[in-house]
Design a protein around this motif. Structure first.
Motif, PDB file in Angstrom:
ATOM      1  N   GLU A  26       0.993  -1.259   0.054  1.00 51.89           N
ATOM      2  CA  GLU A  26       0.096  -0.207  -0.002  1.00 51.89           C
ATOM      3  C   GLU A  26       0.888   1.330  -0.024  1.00 51.89           C
ATOM      4  OE1 GLU A  26      -2.509  -0.431   3.421  1.00 51.89           O
ATOM      5  OE2 GLU A  26      -3.678  -2.198   2.579  1.00 51.89           O
ATOM      6  N   SER A  27       1.974   1.126   0.838  1.00 53.34           N
ATOM      7  CA  SER A  27       2.760   2.535   0.961  1.00 53.34           C
ATOM      8  C   SER A  27       3.779   2.622  -0.235  1.00 53.34           C
ATOM      9  CB  SER A  27       3.544   2.349   2.349  1.00 53.34           C
ATOM     10  OG  SER A  27       4.104   1.458   2.368  1.00 53.34           O
ATOM     11  N   LEU A  28       4.316   1.681  -0.638  1.00 53.51           N
ATOM     12  CA  LEU A  28       5.626   1.679  -1.646  1.00 53.51           C
ATOM     13  C   LEU A  28       5.346   1.237  -2.871  1.00 53.51           C
ATOM     14  CD1 LEU A  28       8.346   2.400  -1.462  1.00 53.51           C
ATOM     15  CD2 LEU A  28       9.212   0.190  -0.771  1.00 53.51           C
ATOM     16  N   ILE A  29       4.404   0.374  -3.262  1.00 52.47           N
ATOM     17  CA  ILE A  29       4.306  -0.281  -4.497  1.00 52.47           C
ATOM     18  C   ILE A  29       3.354   0.338  -5.169  1.00 52.47           C
ATOM     19  CG2 ILE A  29       3.900  -2.420  -5.618  1.00 52.47           C
ATOM     20  CD1 ILE A  29       6.390  -2.429  -3.919  1.00 52.47           C
ATOM     21  N   ASP A  30       3.736   0.858  -6.276  1.00 53.63           N
ATOM     22  CA  ASP A  30       2.690   1.190  -7.371  1.00 53.63           C
ATOM     23  C   ASP A  30       1.890   0.043  -8.158  1.00 53.63           C
ATOM     24  OD1 ASP A  30       1.264   2.775  -8.970  1.00 53.63           O
ATOM     25  OD2 ASP A  30       2.916   3.872  -9.874  1.00 53.63           O
ATOM     26  N   MET A  31       0.867  -0.093  -7.762  1.00 55.73           N
ATOM     27  CA  MET A  31       0.387  -1.186  -8.792  1.00 55.73           C
ATOM     28  C   MET A  31      -0.364  -0.928  -9.982  1.00 55.73           C
ATOM     29  SD  MET A  31       0.911  -3.514  -6.406  1.00 55.73           S
ATOM     30  CE  MET A  31       0.131  -4.837  -7.234  1.00 55.73           C
ATOM     31  N   ASP A  32      -0.217   0.444 -10.412  1.00 51.05           N
ATOM     32  CA  ASP A  32      -1.269   0.868 -11.441  1.00 51.05           C
ATOM     33  C   ASP A  32       0.143   0.909 -12.434  1.00 51.05           C
ATOM     34  OD1 ASP A  32      -3.657   1.045 -10.619  1.00 51.05           O
ATOM     35  OD2 ASP A  32      -3.370   3.040  -9.995  1.00 51.05           O
ATOM     36  N   PRO A  33      -0.291   0.475 -14.046  1.00 50.97           N
ATOM     37  CA  PRO A  33       0.871   0.816 -14.924  1.00 50.97           C
ATOM     38  C   PRO A  33       1.048   2.364 -15.119  1.00 50.97           C
ATOM     39  CG  PRO A  33      -0.936  -0.943 -15.516  1.00 50.97           C
ATOM     40  CD  PRO A  33      -1.532  -0.232 -14.179  1.00 50.97           C
ATOM     41  N   VAL A  34       2.046   2.403 -15.590  1.00 49.54           N
ATOM     42  CA  VAL A  34       2.385   4.054 -15.847  1.00 49.54           C
ATOM     43  C   VAL A  34       1.302   4.523 -17.083  1.00 49.54           C
ATOM     44  CG1 VAL A  34       4.165   5.498 -16.909  1.00 49.54           C
ATOM     45  CG2 VAL A  34       4.798   3.539 -15.506  1.00 49.54           C
TER      46      VAL A  34
END
Length: 967
Positions: free
Chosen positions: A684-692
């Protein structure tokens, strides 16, 4: 009358008429003639008529002595004369004259006796005067004789002697004047020799002498010249005072202070000194920065010289930034050192001048000296903070004049180190906490660190996505102190460090007890140390092929020949299932081997398991801590970023090797609630789960997304599906154990990080260690469970167990074939472990987890197989126990793991067949570890033997009650 005249003639006296002629004009009255006197006497005397005639005389006749009566009377005549009137007027005048003459004659006769008596006294006086004249004549004659015989000879000598003394004094004065005229030459020589006290002393003496001879006309010009010379000396003295601001010299400063003391301007000198220090700071920093700006510009453009210092700092290039900063700090150090030594000089003078004065004059001078010393002391103490404030402002302008976000990390660390050393100087200089410097460097650091950390996270993602999880060979004695990034912590050095370098380090540590001003009071500069420290030692952490030597590598491989890990009894086609005994000749050897197999590849037991990415993370941690150590105000930001490095590495290892949907259905509790919470928090705090570029406007703002990093992807070079390699076991071991090593590193750094962390933020650090670092080892279970689940063919065992007949009526002495097949699977698994261990050391905790998973899965497969049985007799249950005991006996020879996992799980399930109805109901309530299917099968199989249908319905209802809350 004749008698009177004869008497006067005998005494040589003049007649009254003669005497009257000699009288003054006032007394010169006309004396009546004899005829007139006779007439007067013959005329009748009427006093009243006489008085009236006298009163009729005009006032003008009595006015003054120079009155001309004849002229007066002539002027009164009318223009036309009348004889009769003239005669009448003449008779009137005669009557008036006669009256006056008569009055005078009467007065003379009245005073005649007194006159005679006075005349006699005059005669006597005349005689005495003649005698005195004779006496004076004789005295003068005698004096002329004395003058000729004594005065001209003796007194002349005295006069000459007095004249000689006067001339001698005059000559001395002339010589003094001549010396005074030549003083300016000597003064110039003394000024060139920097003998300021002597020059001032000489000038003051000349002024004093000039005031003595001020009556000479030539001295007035000399006096003004001496005054001009004294002013010139003061100007040169001021210049000499300014020189002490950059290079303090004791003798030079002593002369200057003595000179100001002679002038009586000690307090003025101190005011001037502070002005010079302020000016020296400004001029020094401006010249240093200007030199680098002109050097980098490549031309002598005069526009730089006209710039303000703050604007000039913005023209410093990145290449020249650090050299310029070093020179700037060196120059400012010289100024502060000069001020420090100035204070030391005055303190020493105060100690020397505390002796009591011997007399009153000295006491009065001492009082003045005490006042001066008190003023100087207060001025110097007050000036400390002023000087340091000026230094901070100049360095602040330099720091903020350049954008450091694109600096290399090592360069930025050098900047931080230099500023940290400068702040240390400030603290020793005046006890200041250097708030100005801290705030400016904090601004640059936060800006730099955000960009740097973002780039490092992206770099870490790139490393992880290209990581093949091969072992990075390091020496067995590897520790973080051998890395350049941890040298600053002063831990134990690598054995490759030469003794001379260690001696230098020891001597340097001994100097740490001294202040910087004590260390460099004579020569050197605290900012020159950084250049020496840049000469780093060569790291000696890598080993050849992961081994300390070729012989050691060879001995390791010899330990693991083709079948060395397989006990002899498992190689036999037939093993006595009653005893399980193996040939006696190999028993002792197998026992020894089994004890030696607790850790695969024993000779590399101490070498840490690391990857290139792990080393990179460790180096980053060292750099971050180094920055935090230097810049304490951003310690929390740095530690937060350090925790993100660990979080991302842990998340990557879990994502690559441990994520599997079968965890939930296994029922083994592979992921603890703490580990699951940690993984969710990281995601939740570090990983960007959405593609650019997708959903950019829907989810978190851009600033929040900047703080996140895309989830890493495992390199396609890493194969986790090959059964020959135990499904990438080597890579899994390297990944999990490198994470464990990283966790151990963080554990060793906890005290250091805790000391740096602000008190208000320490709970964050404690939470990070308790909930994240400590969970690193827990990843072993889910990661190795994948290997254990695929390494053994449990489905085949279920199929073989399904083909066994369990409702037999006699007790069997031979175990079923599926046990041998299962043991063969374990034998193959053990062999493959040995093959993997030739490339990567498998630590004891890893091998224990692998064996635990395999055994646990095997035991649960046994229970599942037993639960699939439709019919079973008591003899069938005995056969189950025989099979399981045979399995345990052979398994214990393959592994040192004790106790055997889930042993009671199988035994309890088998023995539950013999329970009565009441015991069975209690068993169902107490043993929730079994599935509903397993418990229901247990009830169904017991039906008809010792449980009736009614009891069966009751027990199935109890099972259903247990399962209902789960649904």
């Amino acid at each position: 009358m004749q008698k009177i005249k004869s008497l006067m003639a005998r005494q040589g006296l003049k007649s009254p008429q003669e005497s009257m002629a000699e009288l003054s004009p006032v007394e010169n009255l006309r004396i009546p003639s004899k005829e007139e006197l006779r007439e007067l006497r013959q005329q009748p005397i009427d006093p009243q008529a006489e008085q009236e005639i006298i009163d009729s005389i005009g006032e003008v006749y009595f006015s003054n002595d120079s009155f001309d009566m004849v002229q007066h009377e002539l002027e009164k005549l009318p223009p036309e004369l009348n004889l009769q009137e003239l005669e009448e007027y003449r008779d009137k005048l005669k009557r008036q004259q006669a009256a006056v003459s008569k009055r005078v004659a009467d007065l003379i006769l009245e005073k005649q006796p007194s006159y005679v008596k006075e005349l006699e006294r005059v005669t006597a006086l005349q005689t005495n005067l003649q005698l005195a004249a004779v006496i004076c004549t004789n005295a003068r004659r005698q004096l002329n004789v004395a003058k000729a015989g004594f005065t001209e000879a003796s007194l002349g000598l005295l006069a000459n002697q007095r004249r000689r003394q006067l001339l001698t004094g005059l000559l001395k004065s002339l010589r003094t004047i001549k010396t005074l005229q030549r003083t300016d030459v000597r003064l110039s020589e003394m000024l060139e020799e920097e003998d300021y006290p002597g020059a001032i002393q000489l000038c003051l003496e000349c002024q004093k002498a000039a005031s003595t001879f001020k009556h000479y006309s030539c001295i007035s010009e000399l006096n003004s010249k001496l005054q001009d010379t004294l002013e010139q000396i003061e100007e040169q003295l001021d210049v000499a005072l300014s020189k002490t601001c950059k290079h303090f010299d004791v003798l030079h400063y002593t002369k200057v202070q003595m000179a100001y003391t002679l002038l009586g301007k000690t307090q003025t000198a101190m005011d001037q000194l502070h002005m010079h220090f302020t000016q020296a700071i400004h001029n020094t920093v401006f010249q240093v920065v200007l030199g680098y700006v002109e050097l980098c510009a490549g031309n002598a453009d005069t526009k730089f010289q006209k710039m303000q210092y703050k604007d000039l700092c913005t023209h410093i290039t990145l290449d020249s930034y650090i050299p310029c900063l070093m020179d700037l700090c060196k120059a400012l150090w010289e100024v502060m050192l000069s001020y420090h030594r100035t204070m030391q000089w005055h303190e020493e003078q105060d100690r020397q001048e505390t002796t009591p004065p011997p007399d009153e004059l000295a006491a009065s001078k001492s009082d003045e000296s005490i006042v001066d010393r008190s003023y100087v002391k207060k001025k110097l103490e007050h000036g400390l903070s002023r000087i340091w404030q000026d230094v901070q402002l100049k360095v602040k302008s330099y720091i903020l004049g350049t954008d450091m976000s694109n600096f290399k990390f090592d360069d930025f660390i050098v900047v931080l180190d230099v500023i940290s050393r400068l702040m240390q100087v400030g603290e020793e200089f005046c006890g200041s906490k250097s708030e100005v410097l801290q705030e400016s460097i904090k601004r640059q650091s936060v800006n730099y660190f955000k960009n740097y950390h973002r780039a490092r996270l992206e770099e870490l993602r790139m490393f992880l996505e290209n990581e093949t999880w091969e072992l990075c060979p390091v020496k067995s004695n590897f520790n973080i102190a051998q890395l350049h990034e941890f040298k600053f912590m002063g831990q134990c050095r690598s054995p490759s460090v030469s003794p001379s370098r260690q001696a230098v380090s020891t001597s340097y540590a001994a100097q740490e007890d001294q202040s910087l001003f004590q260390q460099y009071v004579q020569d050197g500069n605290p900012f020159e140390m950084h250049i020496e420290e840049k000469e780093e030692e060569t790291e000696d952490v890598l080993a050849s092929n992961g081994y300390e030597s070729d012989e050691l590598e060879k001995s390791v491989y010899q330990e693991y020949d083709s079948d060395s890990d397989v006990p002899e009894e498992l190689k036999q086609d037939y093993v006595d299932e009653q005893t399980g005994d193996a040939p006696l000749k190999s028993g002792s050897r197998d026992t020894i081997r089994s004890k030696r197999k607790s850790d695969y590849c024993l000779n590399k037991a101490n070498a840490p398991i690391l990857t290139n990415t792990t080393l990179n993370v460790i180096r980053l941690v060292g750099k971050y801590i180094q920055m935090m150590n230097i810049l304490k105000p951003i310690a929390f930001d740095v530690i937060h970023c350090v925790s993100q490095l660990f979080d991302y590495y842990l998340y990557a290892v879990y994502t690559f090797f441990g994520r599997n949907d079968m965890y939930e259905s296994s029922g083994l509790g592979l992921i603890s609630s703490r580990l699951r919470t940690t993984l969710n928090r990281i995601q939740e705090s570090l990983i960007d789960m959405d593609p650019v570029g997708e959903n950019a406007g829907v989810h978190a703002p851009t600033e929040d997304r900047k703080e996140k990093v895309p989830s890493p992807h495992l390199s396609h070079l890493v194969v986790l599906t090959n059964s020959e390699t135990l499904y990438g076991l080597a890579q899994r071991v390297v990944a999990t154990e490198s994470l464990a090593c990283l966790a151990e590193l963080f554990e060793s750094l906890q005290s250091h990080l805790d000391a740096m962390m602000p008190a208000a933020k320490k709970p964050f650090l404690q939470q990070f260690y308790s909930q994240t670092v400590s969970t690193a080892s827990e990843l072993r279970k889910p990661i190795y469970w994948v290997v254990a689940a695929k390494a053994i063919d449990y489905e085949q065992m279920l199929l073989m167990m399904a083909g066994v007949k369990w409702d037999i009526r006699e007790i069997m002495s031979q175990h079923n074939i599926y046990v041998d097949v299962l043991l063969k699977e374990f034998e193959q698994f053990n062999k493959r472990l040995g093959e993997v261990s030739r490339h990567v050391r498998i630590p004891l905790p890893v091998s224990n987890v692998l064996w635990e998973h395999c055994i646990r899965l095997a035991n649960r497969t046994l229970v599942e197989g037993y639960a699939n049985v439709k019919k079973c007799s008591n003899e069938g249950r005995a056969l189950m126990q025989l099979d399981f005991q045979q399995f345990l006996m052979k398994l214990e020879k393959l592994t040192d793991l004790r106790p055997i996992p889930d042993k009671e799980f199988v035994e309890t399930y088998i023995k539950a067949y013999y329970l009565t109805e009441n015991d069975m109901e209690q068993f169902i309530k107490n043993h929730r570890e079994y599935s509903m299917k397993q418990l229901a099968n247990l009830v169904n199989v017991c039906l008809g033997s010792h449980i009736n249908k009614r009891a069966r319905q009751k027990l199935l209802a109890a099972i259903d009650d247990i399962d209902r809350p789960k649904r």
